[in-house]
Design a protein around this motif. Structure first.
Motif, mmCIF file in Angstrom:
data_model
loop_
_atom_site.group_PDB
_atom_site.id
_atom_site.type_symbol
_atom_site.label_atom_id
_atom_site.label_comp_id
_atom_site.label_asym_id
_atom_site.label_seq_id
_atom_site.Cartn_x
_atom_site.Cartn_y
_atom_site.Cartn_z
ATOM 1 N N ILE A 269 -2.935 -7.441 -14.329
ATOM 2 C CA ILE A 269 -1.917 -7.717 -13.317
ATOM 3 C C ILE A 269 -0.661 -6.906 -13.636
ATOM 4 O O ILE A 269 -0.456 -6.470 -14.778
ATOM 5 C CB ILE A 269 -1.548 -9.210 -13.210
ATOM 6 C CG1 ILE A 269 -1.001 -9.734 -14.543
ATOM 7 C CG2 ILE A 269 -2.733 -10.034 -12.734
ATOM 8 C CD1 ILE A 269 -0.467 -11.160 -14.468
ATOM 9 N N PHE A 270 0.186 -6.719 -12.620
ATOM 10 C CA PHE A 270 1.441 -5.980 -12.756
ATOM 11 C C PHE A 270 2.549 -6.828 -12.157
ATOM 12 O O PHE A 270 2.424 -7.334 -11.028
ATOM 13 C CB PHE A 270 1.337 -4.643 -12.024
ATOM 14 C CG PHE A 270 2.630 -3.864 -11.938
ATOM 15 C CD1 PHE A 270 2.984 -2.958 -12.931
ATOM 16 C CD2 PHE A 270 3.483 -4.022 -10.852
ATOM 17 C CE1 PHE A 270 4.163 -2.227 -12.847
ATOM 18 C CE2 PHE A 270 4.661 -3.294 -10.747
ATOM 19 C CZ PHE A 270 5.002 -2.394 -11.747
ATOM 20 N N ILE A 271 3.646 -6.978 -12.903
ATOM 21 C CA ILE A 271 4.783 -7.768 -12.422
ATOM 22 C C ILE A 271 6.059 -6.968 -12.613
ATOM 23 O O ILE A 271 6.410 -6.595 -13.741
ATOM 24 C CB ILE A 271 4.889 -9.109 -13.175
ATOM 25 C CG1 ILE A 271 3.623 -9.940 -12.956
ATOM 26 C CG2 ILE A 271 6.120 -9.899 -12.714
ATOM 27 C CD1 ILE A 271 3.522 -11.149 -13.852
ATOM 28 N N SER A 272 6.750 -6.675 -11.522
ATOM 29 C CA SER A 272 8.029 -5.968 -11.564
ATOM 30 C C SER A 272 9.145 -6.990 -11.364
ATOM 31 O O SER A 272 9.123 -7.767 -10.409
ATOM 32 C CB SER A 272 8.084 -4.896 -10.474
ATOM 33 O OG SER A 272 9.231 -4.089 -10.620
ATOM 34 N N ILE A 273 10.114 -6.997 -12.280
ATOM 35 C CA ILE A 273 11.173 -8.011 -12.278
ATOM 36 C C ILE A 273 12.484 -7.408 -11.799
ATOM 37 O O ILE A 273 12.927 -6.373 -12.297
ATOM 38 C CB ILE A 273 11.340 -8.604 -13.696
ATOM 39 C CG1 ILE A 273 10.028 -9.268 -14.138
ATOM 40 C CG2 ILE A 273 12.490 -9.610 -13.728
ATOM 41 C CD1 ILE A 273 10.042 -9.735 -15.582
ATOM 42 N N HIS A 274 13.115 -8.096 -10.838
ATOM 43 C CA HIS A 274 14.362 -7.604 -10.236
ATOM 44 C C HIS A 274 15.339 -8.755 -9.994
ATOM 45 O O HIS A 274 14.986 -9.919 -10.102
ATOM 46 C CB HIS A 274 14.072 -6.899 -8.910
ATOM 47 C CG HIS A 274 13.379 -5.580 -9.074
ATOM 48 N ND1 HIS A 274 14.035 -4.376 -8.991
ATOM 49 C CD2 HIS A 274 12.085 -5.281 -9.338
ATOM 50 C CE1 HIS A 274 13.177 -3.387 -9.188
ATOM 51 N NE2 HIS A 274 11.983 -3.916 -9.411
ATOM 52 N N ASN A 275 16.582 -8.380 -9.653
ATOM 53 C CA ASN A 275 17.591 -9.313 -9.148
ATOM 54 C C ASN A 275 17.894 -8.930 -7.719
ATOM 55 O O ASN A 275 18.067 -7.738 -7.420
ATOM 56 C CB ASN A 275 18.891 -9.229 -9.942
ATOM 57 C CG ASN A 275 18.756 -9.595 -11.406
ATOM 58 O OD1 ASN A 275 19.670 -9.354 -12.176
ATOM 59 N ND2 ASN A 275 17.632 -10.159 -11.814
ATOM 60 N N ASP A 276 17.985 -9.904 -6.840
ATOM 61 C CA ASP A 276 18.313 -9.620 -5.441
ATOM 62 C C ASP A 276 19.826 -9.452 -5.292
ATOM 63 O O ASP A 276 20.602 -9.858 -6.164
ATOM 64 C CB ASP A 276 17.815 -10.769 -4.558
ATOM 65 C CG ASP A 276 17.253 -10.275 -3.240
ATOM 66 O OD1 ASP A 276 17.670 -9.181 -2.796
ATOM 67 O OD2 ASP A 276 16.396 -10.959 -2.661
ATOM 68 N N SER A 277 20.238 -8.856 -4.176
ATOM 69 C CA SER A 277 21.668 -8.654 -3.925
ATOM 70 C C SER A 277 21.903 -8.514 -2.434
ATOM 71 O O SER A 277 21.054 -8.000 -1.698
ATOM 72 C CB SER A 277 22.174 -7.400 -4.651
ATOM 73 O OG SER A 277 23.569 -7.247 -4.475
ATOM 74 N N PHE B 259 7.085 0.720 -3.634
ATOM 75 C CA PHE B 259 6.238 1.737 -4.270
ATOM 76 C C PHE B 259 5.402 1.160 -5.410
ATOM 77 O O PHE B 259 4.195 1.414 -5.505
ATOM 78 C CB PHE B 259 7.137 2.868 -4.792
ATOM 79 C CG PHE B 259 6.390 4.102 -5.205
ATOM 80 C CD1 PHE B 259 5.702 4.157 -6.419
ATOM 81 C CD2 PHE B 259 6.390 5.229 -4.395
ATOM 82 C CE1 PHE B 259 5.021 5.297 -6.802
ATOM 83 C CE2 PHE B 259 5.714 6.382 -4.775
ATOM 84 C CZ PHE B 259 5.020 6.407 -5.983
ATOM 85 N N VAL B 260 6.054 0.393 -6.295
ATOM 86 C CA VAL B 260 5.356 -0.057 -7.507
ATOM 87 C C VAL B 260 4.258 -1.085 -7.245
ATOM 88 O O VAL B 260 3.365 -1.257 -8.066
ATOM 89 C CB VAL B 260 6.342 -0.619 -8.553
ATOM 90 C CG1 VAL B 260 7.225 0.471 -9.118
ATOM 91 C CG2 VAL B 260 7.166 -1.768 -7.990
ATOM 92 N N ILE B 261 4.307 -1.768 -6.105
ATOM 93 C CA ILE B 261 3.217 -2.700 -5.788
ATOM 94 C C ILE B 261 2.252 -2.103 -4.759
ATOM 95 O O ILE B 261 1.176 -2.654 -4.532
ATOM 96 C CB ILE B 261 3.742 -4.075 -5.315
ATOM 97 C CG1 ILE B 261 4.631 -3.950 -4.074
ATOM 98 C CG2 ILE B 261 4.482 -4.770 -6.446
ATOM 99 C CD1 ILE B 261 5.061 -5.295 -3.496
ATOM 100 N N ARG B 262 2.645 -0.993 -4.176
ATOM 101 C CA ARG B 262 1.757 -0.328 -3.215
ATOM 102 C C ARG B 262 0.738 0.554 -3.913
ATOM 103 O O ARG B 262 -0.420 0.656 -3.476
ATOM 104 C CB ARG B 262 2.595 0.519 -2.235
ATOM 105 C CG ARG B 262 1.783 1.136 -1.102
ATOM 106 C CD ARG B 262 2.664 1.640 0.014
ATOM 107 N NE ARG B 262 3.287 2.927 -0.283
ATOM 108 C CZ ARG B 262 4.596 3.129 -0.429
ATOM 109 N NH1 ARG B 262 5.435 2.111 -0.342
ATOM 110 N NH2 ARG B 262 5.083 4.324 -0.677
#
Length: 260
Positions: free
Chosen positions: A156-164, A211-214
């Protein structure tokens, strides 16, 4: 988290939570008190004598809890992508906290938790750096992250971000997927766990063409943990308590996904 009123420490250390911060802020406003959220010290300072902003004292050291080990995720390879980094700051909060710092801190805590439970963890970055090269074009930088995940044949792949957002009242947690059934299931597991763990507004599981989940070949999600542009959620994202909660919640979502 510490609460200090007129220089005196309240004799309890409550966990950081958005509801508590909003309550303290509302009380301070109604009584014309000064209040300051210090994300570095994980402390709320309150001045009941006037509405002036309190001045924090010297920093205090923070401690981290120990975690038990198990083999529940043995045989699983998990790629964690801390969003932004290096020349790419990401979003910046009202008090100057930076998204790339929050995402890396949460990712490192998550990595430690996963490894202590038997998983093999692949990090797209483990320090504050660009994954490809400084100031690379966006597609090149994101492509380097995808290549790491695909090259490791991660489960699995998980990209972690903060929304704004421009409106500081915008708040909550969102998890994005690119439409694959397993990605949707992973997104639902992590979203539910994060909302329960952080007490944030549930903005739902949504389709997106990031991009990273596509282009990743495995089930992949992009998590917007909370809004760094929201004053209360910024504190959660930048605090040790909040980061541990976020990492623990994502971990629990992964455990539910693998049903271990």
């Amino acid at each position: 988290m510490q609460i200090i009123i007129d220089g005196h420490k309240v004799p309890i250390n409550p966990r950081v939570s958005k509801d508590l911060l909003i309550t303290l802020k509302s009380i301070a406003r109604s009584l014309h008190w000064g209040i300051l959220y210090d994300t570095n010290r994980e402390t709320v300072y309150i001045n009941t004598k006037s509405a002036s902003v309190p001045v924090p004292p010297h920093e205090r050291p923070a401690s981290s809890p120990a975690e038990a080990e198990s083999n529940r995720l043995a045989g699983k390879t998990i790629c964690i992508d801390p969003g932004h980094g290096g020349s790419d700051l990401g979003a910046i909060g009202p008090t100057g906290t930076i998204e790339k710092d929050n995402t890396l801190a949460i990712a490192l805590l998550l990595c430690d938790k996963l490894e202590k439970n038997g998983a093999t963890v692949i990090m797209t970055r483990e320090t504050d750096r660009d994954v490809s090269m400084p100031d690379a074009e966006t597609e090149v930088e994101l492509g380097a992250r995808v290549d790491i995940a695909n090259g490791a044949d991660a489960d699995i792949f998980i990209s972690i971000h903060n929304d704004s957002f421009t409106n500081p009242t915008a708040a909550g947690t969102t998890t994005f997927h690119y439409g694959h059934p397993e990605s949707i299931r992973l997104a639902n597991c992590i979203q539910k766990s994060l909302v329960e763990g952080l007490g944030t507004r549930d903005r739902g599981v949504r389709f997106a063409s990031f991009f990273v989940i596509r282009y990743t070949k495995m089930p992949a999600v992009l998590v917007e943990v909370a809004f760094i542009s929201n004053p209360e959620e910024e504190v959660v994202l930048a605090s040790i308590d909040g980061r541990y909660k976020a990492a623990e919640s994502i971990f629990q979502g992964i455990v539910k996904y693998f049903k271990v």
